[in-house]
Design a protein around this motif. Sequence first.
Motif: not given
Length: 199
Positions: A106, A110, A146, A148, A152-153
């Motif tokens: 993650s 990012t 996290t 995130y 999107s992950f």
Amino acid sequence: GLRKLQGVSISKFKTKYETDIKEVYTDKEIDELISSMIILVDTREKQNSHITDSFDKNGIPYKKKALDYGDYSFALPKNEALSIPRDMYFNQKVCIERKASLEEISGNLTKERDRFEKELCLAPKTKVLLIENANYSDVATGNYQTQYNKKSFLASLHSFWFKYNTPIMFMPDNKYSALFIKKYFEYYLNYYLYCYCLN
């Protein structure tokens, strides 16, 4: 089992490290080459004792080496009986990038995304992303620690797969990571020999 090759010629798979290599190997000699493989472990790899301990327990040869890309690759040791006059390193041809958790990957996707993309872009064409202690379902359900976004992950993982030719292997139980690493390189070498011998 590994594919058996009958007296194949490997004259077409020579590189600058392989110019003196024997041109025809028997099945037995090919098996010997594969079994002599040495796993290369990047010197920057951390918290990987579960992998190296398994190598030690099962008598799998490995050594630490600074790798330009990835965390693991392999080499074939010098074997004059098989006309290999020096160690042959495959770290410019194939590698495994290991992530210990979804939290680690993650961060790569990012705040460290630019650096991670550059590494994948420059890495060997043949590679795999090994993600430990997680399943695909953990990403899909947001089961990680996290912020995130799970959508999107997933999008990043799938897009990186095709953009950088980086398949993903989820390893929920990391006690099998060492076995995966060993088998990945064994079958790569077998296929490498097969393709270059018969083309």
